[in-house]
Design a protein around this motif. Structure first.
Motif, short mmCIF file in Angstrom:
data_model
loop_
_atom_site.label_atom_id
_atom_site.label_comp_id
_atom_site.label_asym_id
_atom_site.label_seq_id
_atom_site.Cartn_x
_atom_site.Cartn_y
_atom_site.Cartn_z
N GLN A 6 0.84 -1.19 0.00
CA GLN A 6 0.00 0.00 0.00
C GLN A 6 0.89 1.25 0.00
O GLN A 6 1.90 1.29 0.69
CB GLN A 6 -0.90 0.05 1.23
N CYS A 23 -3.01 0.14 -3.95
CA CYS A 23 -2.89 -1.20 -3.39
C CYS A 23 -2.49 -2.16 -4.50
O CYS A 23 -3.20 -2.28 -5.51
CB CYS A 23 -4.20 -1.65 -2.74
N MET A 32 -9.92 -8.80 -3.69
CA MET A 32 -9.27 -7.69 -3.00
C MET A 32 -10.32 -6.84 -2.29
O MET A 32 -11.48 -6.78 -2.74
CB MET A 32 -8.44 -6.84 -3.98
N TRP A 34 -11.10 -3.21 0.43
CA TRP A 34 -10.70 -1.98 1.11
C TRP A 34 -11.53 -1.82 2.37
O TRP A 34 -12.76 -1.92 2.34
CB TRP A 34 -10.91 -0.75 0.22
N TYR A 48 -15.25 -4.13 -2.33
CA TYR A 48 -14.51 -5.35 -2.56
C TYR A 48 -14.66 -5.79 -4.01
O TYR A 48 -15.62 -5.42 -4.68
CB TYR A 48 -14.92 -6.45 -1.59
N CYS A 91 -5.94 -2.27 2.88
CA CYS A 91 -6.24 -3.09 1.72
C CYS A 91 -5.93 -4.55 2.07
O CYS A 91 -4.96 -4.83 2.79
CB CYS A 91 -5.39 -2.64 0.54
N SER A 93 -6.32 -8.90 0.61
CA SER A 93 -6.61 -9.79 -0.50
C SER A 93 -6.77 -11.21 0.02
O SER A 93 -6.31 -11.54 1.11
CB SER A 93 -5.50 -9.74 -1.57
#
Lengths: 114, 114
Positions: A6, A23, A32, A34, A48, A91, A93
């Motif tokens: 990030q 990100c 992924m 946020w 997302y 962020c 994943s």
């Protein structure tokens, strides 16, 4: 090394300004996310993305926008419509968006208003 | 009622003791449960996840899940000062608008004193 990057680590926004938080992940993850974290609070989902070129609003999407043009990148724009943007933005994943796969986080971006 | 609830603490335990952190959730269909540790000013890091009823052990950490009671806990044995952090419980939704999304509790602050 594989991971989630990030940038920037700290960001300051002026009144009426849009700012974009970066990100990037090299884990080959499909999904992924946020999140926003306010002091003493848990994480709240902003947006997302489960796959490239697709994304969904989370619980607090107003005043934010995202794109997912590449698998490894999921930038978040904090627009001037977000009246209280000061927060820690995270962020994350995961390999897939469902099942038992955990989410892993980047180091975060701290956004403040000038 | 919050979807995921944790006691905010702070929970204070002496070094070497067992720390017990608790989390309840409202979505009865939730499938998987995650514990994250967050040091002050840092991003969350995954400690454990569990998706079957019962206990799951990893080193000094044990996660316990009781789906009938909608309750998940984290036990930390032989607590160390380095375990002092905020512990976040996260629950993955199973259906409707919450499907696939992680919902976080507000976190429990743990302090381990020498």
């Amino acid at each position: 090394d594989g991971g989630i990057t990030q940038s920037p680590k700290y960001l300051f926004r002026k009144e009426g300004q849009n700012v974009t938080l970066s990100c990037e992940q090299n884990l080959n993850h499909d999904a992924m996310y946020w999140y926003r974290q306010d002091p003493g609070q848990g994480l709240r989902l902003i947006y997302y993305s489960q796959i490239v070129n697709d994304f969904q609003k989370g619980d607090i999407a107003e005043g934010y926008s995202v794109s997912r043009e590449k698998k490894e990148s999921f930038p978040l724009t904090v627009t001037s419509a977000q009246k209280n943007p000061t927060a820690f933005y995270l962020c994350a994943s995961s390999i897939t968006p469902r099942g038992n796969q955990p989410q892993h986080f980047g180091d975060g971006t701290r956004l403040s208003i000038l | 009622q919050k979807e995921v609830e944790q006691n905010s603490g702070p929970l204070s335990v002496p070094e070497g003791a067992i720390a017990s952190l608790n989390c309840t959730y409202s979505d009865r269909g939730s499938q998987s449960f995650f514990w994250y540790r967050q040091y002050s000013g840092k991003s969350p890091e995954l400690i454990m996840f569990i998706y079957s009823n019962g206990d799951k052990e990893d080193g000094r950490f044990t996660a316990q899940l009781n789906k009938a009671s909608q309750y998940v806990s984290l036990l930390i044995r032989d607590s160390q000062p380095s375990d002092s952090a905020t512990y976040l419980c996260a629950v993955r939704g199973a259906g409707g608008t919450s499907y696939g999304k992680l919902t976080f509790g507000q976190g429990t602050i743990l302090t381990v004193h020498p």
